[in-house]
Design an enzyme around this catalytic site. Structure first.
Site, PDB file in Angstrom:
ATOM      1  N   HIS A 199      29.074 -12.532  74.667  1.00 21.74           N
ATOM      2  CA  HIS A 199      27.887 -12.321  73.822  1.00 21.74           C
ATOM      3  C   HIS A 199      27.379 -13.625  73.207  1.00 21.74           C
ATOM      4  CE1 HIS A 199      28.107  -8.017  74.195  1.00 21.74           C
ATOM      5  NE2 HIS A 199      29.323  -7.948  73.657  1.00 21.74           N
ATOM      6  N   ASP A 234      32.613  -5.982  81.483  1.00 22.25           N
ATOM      7  CA  ASP A 234      32.811  -5.463  80.136  1.00 22.25           C
ATOM      8  C   ASP A 234      31.861  -4.269  79.925  1.00 22.25           C
ATOM      9  OD1 ASP A 234      33.982  -6.657  77.275  1.00 22.25           O
ATOM     10  OD2 ASP A 234      32.113  -5.532  77.007  1.00 22.25           O
ATOM     11  N   HIS A 242      30.010  -3.786  77.499  1.00 23.51           N
ATOM     12  CA  HIS A 242      28.774  -4.256  76.859  1.00 23.51           C
ATOM     13  C   HIS A 242      28.117  -5.358  77.692  1.00 23.51           C
ATOM     14  CE1 HIS A 242      31.547  -2.778  73.680  1.00 23.51           C
ATOM     15  NE2 HIS A 242      30.460  -2.133  73.311  1.00 23.51           N
ATOM     16  N   ASP A 276      36.923  -2.474  77.923  1.00 24.57           N
ATOM     17  CA  ASP A 276      36.411  -1.414  77.049  1.00 24.57           C
ATOM     18  C   ASP A 276      35.656  -0.331  77.812  1.00 24.57           C
ATOM     19  OD1 ASP A 276      34.557  -3.415  77.521  1.00 24.57           O
ATOM     20  OD2 ASP A 276      34.142  -3.817  75.407  1.00 24.57           O
TER      21      ASP A 276
HETATM   22 ZN    ZN Z   1      32.650  -5.144  75.164  1.00 26.63          ZN
END
Ligand code: ZN
Length: 348
Positions: free
Chosen positions: A163, A199, A201, A288
């Site tokens: 991120h 991931d 996200h 995740d």
């Molecule tokens: Zn994540």
């Protein structure tokens, strides 16, 4: 497979993050990496070594000088404001959105904190810089090993990275380890490097860093940003820009997605990587996607991660794995090492 282990990771240890209107204990905790390390040792998976030390100039291919200067000095500035701050984590609370200016570097600490961040879920602590800096060394070391002929290497580190943008932190991330690894492979002479982000996200930082480049292909499977963090990037119509047009590909998937659909989508992402003609691969290895992760919504099971590793190995590319998210702490070690074991079994 060689593992580069960040022995300073636990120096980054946030107390609280802002989540749904209240400060709650951090999801991104040192035990995550401890579980992966224990599982690697339990399965005798391969050598676990400290990273080599790289000069700060290695970070400048990805991050801006003023951002690195801020991160390196942020804790000391924070404590200088008020001695009692030594017992409080640093959390931003104001940001320069849209019509506000982001070209000015204010002298006020809180203002600079907001300029260089994207959320209030990512506490900066006394040891954050040391942990993140050693993590970057792990990613760079793994890239060097793979660029020198190793089939694969694993950067086992936290805080995670995908991120983090060129000049901001957020989503528990400070330095973009996957981007650093990809750039390091380019600097070793590989002309085309792909990044596969698995991931839960979307890897907004990684995408943005390479968005206008044709030499690094970014592709990501993730929860649909309409409902999932980071919300403001990761849509299917983001295809790259300028020279990078056609070298970015997103695969948003709805909450509740199970392994059958996830795996079919992975095959499409891998076809894109093959069509690009990648010479090496960096995997942002987030776990995740696991059923029961407290901050995500897919339903993958532990055995699925073995198949995932095998599918990635079938791409036939020298591969750097970089540890990212995964907050079902008790299972994250099993799931991470399942990917690596599935990869090595299929690559053999
Ligand atoms: Zn994540």
């Amino acid at each position: 497979m060689l593992t580069y282990y960040n022995h300073l990771h636990s120096q980054h240890h946030g107390k609280l993050e802002m989540y749904r209107g209240e400060l709650v204990p951090c999801f991104e905790v040192p035990a995550r990496v401890d579980h992966v390390l224990a599982e690697l040792k339990k399965r005798k998976f391969g050598a676990i070594v400290p990273p080599e030390s790289f000069d700060d100039s290695a970070l400048l291919g990805i991050h801006s000088q003023r951002y690195l200067d801020f991160l390196a000095g942020a804790w000391d500035e924070w404590v200088a404001l008020d001695a009692a701050n030594a017992w409080r984590d640093v959390l931003p609370s104001v940001w320069p959105v849209r019509t506000l200016r982001s070209d000015v570097l204010p002298t006020n600490f809180a203002a600079r904190l907001g300029l260089f961040s994207m959320d209030a879920g990512t506490p900066l602590t006394e040891g954050t810089w040391d942990a993140a800096r050693a993590g970057a060394d792990c990613a760079l070391s793994a890239a060097q090993a793979v660029g020198s002929g190793q089939r694969a290497a694993f950067a086992l580190t936290r805080p995670p990275g995908h991120h983090a943008g060129a000049d901001f932190f957020g989503g528990y991330c400070f330095l973009n380890n996957a981007a650093l690894a990809a750039q390091a492979l380019r600097d070793q002479g590989l002309e085309r490097v792909a990044i596969l982000d698995i991931d839960y996200h979307h890897g907004n930082g990684t995408q943005a860093i390479f968005y206008e480049r044709a030499d690094v292909y970014f592709t990501s499977l993730h929860g649909d940003p309409q409902t999932e963090y980071p919300f403001y990037l990761g849509y299917a119509d983001e295809l790259g820009a300028g020279a990078g047009l056609g070298f970015n590909r997103n695969w948003p998937l709805p909450r509740g997605t199970g392994f059958e659909l996830w795996r079919a989508t992975l095959q499409q992402a891998l076809q894109g990587i093959a069509a690009f003609g990648a010479q090496a691969l960096v995997v942002s290895l987030g776990l995740d996607t696991f059923d029961g992760d407290p901050v995500a919504g897919f339903h993958l099971q532990s055995d699925d991660y073995l198949s995932m590793g095998a599918d990635i190995a079938a791409a036939g590319l020298p591969t750097v794995f970089v540890f990212e998210g995964g907050y079902a702490v008790a299972e994250v070690g099993i799931n991470a090492v399942n990917v690596l074991q599935g990869f090595m079994a299929a690559a053999a």
